[in-house]
Design a protein around this motif. Structure first.
Motif, short mmCIF file in Angstrom:
data_model
loop_
_atom_site.label_atom_id
_atom_site.label_comp_id
_atom_site.label_asym_id
_atom_site.label_seq_id
_atom_site.Cartn_x
_atom_site.Cartn_y
_atom_site.Cartn_z
N ARG A 1 -5.27 -14.17 25.62
CA ARG A 1 -3.90 -13.97 25.13
C ARG A 1 -2.97 -13.53 26.26
O ARG A 1 -1.81 -13.93 26.32
N LEU A 2 -3.48 -12.73 27.19
CA LEU A 2 -2.70 -12.32 28.34
C LEU A 2 -2.35 -13.54 29.20
O LEU A 2 -1.21 -13.70 29.64
N GLU A 3 -3.33 -14.42 29.41
CA GLU A 3 -3.09 -15.64 30.19
C GLU A 3 -2.09 -16.55 29.48
O GLU A 3 -1.23 -17.15 30.14
N GLU A 4 -2.18 -16.65 28.16
CA GLU A 4 -1.22 -17.47 27.40
C GLU A 4 0.20 -16.91 27.55
O GLU A 4 1.15 -17.67 27.74
N LEU A 5 0.34 -15.61 27.45
CA LEU A 5 1.64 -14.97 27.60
C LEU A 5 2.17 -15.17 29.01
O LEU A 5 3.36 -15.49 29.21
N GLN A 6 1.31 -15.06 29.98
CA GLN A 6 1.69 -15.26 31.38
C GLN A 6 2.20 -16.70 31.57
O GLN A 6 3.23 -16.92 32.21
N ALA A 7 1.49 -17.67 31.00
CA ALA A 7 1.90 -19.08 31.12
C ALA A 7 3.22 -19.33 30.39
O ALA A 7 4.09 -20.05 30.89
N GLU A 8 3.39 -18.71 29.22
CA GLU A 8 4.64 -18.89 28.46
C GLU A 8 5.84 -18.32 29.21
O GLU A 8 6.93 -18.90 29.21
N ILE A 9 5.65 -17.21 29.88
CA ILE A 9 6.72 -16.63 30.70
C ILE A 9 7.10 -17.60 31.81
O ILE A 9 8.28 -17.85 32.06
N ARG A 10 6.10 -18.18 32.45
CA ARG A 10 6.36 -19.13 33.53
C ARG A 10 7.10 -20.36 33.02
O ARG A 10 8.08 -20.81 33.62
N GLY B 1 10.66 -19.96 34.27
CA GLY B 1 10.53 -20.56 35.60
C GLY B 1 10.02 -19.59 36.63
O GLY B 1 9.88 -19.93 37.80
N SER B 2 9.72 -18.36 36.22
CA SER B 2 9.22 -17.33 37.13
C SER B 2 7.74 -17.09 36.88
O SER B 2 7.30 -17.01 35.74
N SER B 3 7.01 -16.97 37.96
CA SER B 3 5.60 -16.63 37.84
C SER B 3 5.45 -15.12 37.93
O SER B 3 6.10 -14.48 38.77
N VAL B 4 4.65 -14.56 37.05
CA VAL B 4 4.35 -13.13 37.10
C VAL B 4 2.84 -12.97 37.18
O VAL B 4 2.10 -13.77 36.63
N THR B 5 2.43 -11.94 37.87
CA THR B 5 1.00 -11.66 37.92
C THR B 5 0.58 -10.95 36.64
O THR B 5 1.42 -10.39 35.92
N GLN B 6 -0.70 -10.96 36.38
CA GLN B 6 -1.19 -10.24 35.21
C GLN B 6 -0.92 -8.74 35.37
O GLN B 6 -0.64 -8.06 34.39
N GLN B 7 -0.98 -8.25 36.58
CA GLN B 7 -0.68 -6.83 36.83
C GLN B 7 0.77 -6.52 36.47
O GLN B 7 1.06 -5.52 35.82
N GLU B 8 1.70 -7.39 36.89
CA GLU B 8 3.12 -7.19 36.55
C GLU B 8 3.33 -7.24 35.04
O GLU B 8 4.08 -6.44 34.49
N LEU B 9 2.66 -8.19 34.41
CA LEU B 9 2.79 -8.35 32.96
C LEU B 9 2.25 -7.13 32.23
O LEU B 9 2.90 -6.60 31.33
N LEU B 10 1.08 -6.67 32.62
CA LEU B 10 0.50 -5.48 31.98
C LEU B 10 1.38 -4.25 32.21
O LEU B 10 1.56 -3.43 31.30
N THR B 11 1.93 -4.12 33.40
CA THR B 11 2.82 -2.99 33.68
C THR B 11 4.03 -3.03 32.76
O THR B 11 4.43 -2.01 32.19
N ARG B 12 4.63 -4.21 32.58
CA ARG B 12 5.78 -4.35 31.69
C ARG B 12 5.39 -4.03 30.25
O ARG B 12 6.12 -3.33 29.55
N LEU B 13 4.25 -4.52 29.81
CA LEU B 13 3.80 -4.25 28.44
C LEU B 13 3.57 -2.76 28.22
O LEU B 13 3.93 -2.20 27.18
#
Length: 91
Positions: A14-23, A27-39
């Motif tokens: 689910r984290l990977e799916e959210l990461q892909a949906e953000i991209r 149009g911006s790529s975020v790392t899983q670390q950035e995504l987890l920090t935001r969450l």
């Protein structure tokens, strides 16, 4: 300093799916670390909701709890309508 956190496969997916949906949507790529920090930051802002999500659910009641409540009930022999309740509550 980065620390490893273990998550189950479903959460990782689910984290990977959210990461892909953000991209895709931004149009911006975020790392899983950035995504987890935001969450975590977002969850910290609404921490009461997060804390409540870990409380033991009391609804619906178990059969034993229902029986316990019903044992304490009795009939006063008086019919009570919505108007009566409104009058009692709101005067």
């Amino acid at each position: 300093m980065a620390t490893a956190v273990k998550v189950d496969e479903n959460a990782k997916s689910r984290l990977e799916e959210l990461q892909a949906e953000i991209r895709i949507q931004t149009g911006s790529s975020v790392t899983q670390q950035e995504l987890l920090t935001r969450l975590i930051d977002d969850a910290y802002e609404s921490r009461e909701a997060v804390i409540d999500s870990f409380r033991e659910s009391r609804v619906p009641l178990s059969d034993g709890e229902k029986e316990t409540m019903q044992r304490g009930r009795f009939s006063s022999g008086v019919e009570t309508g919505e108007e009566d309740i409104d009058e009692i509550l709101y005067g």
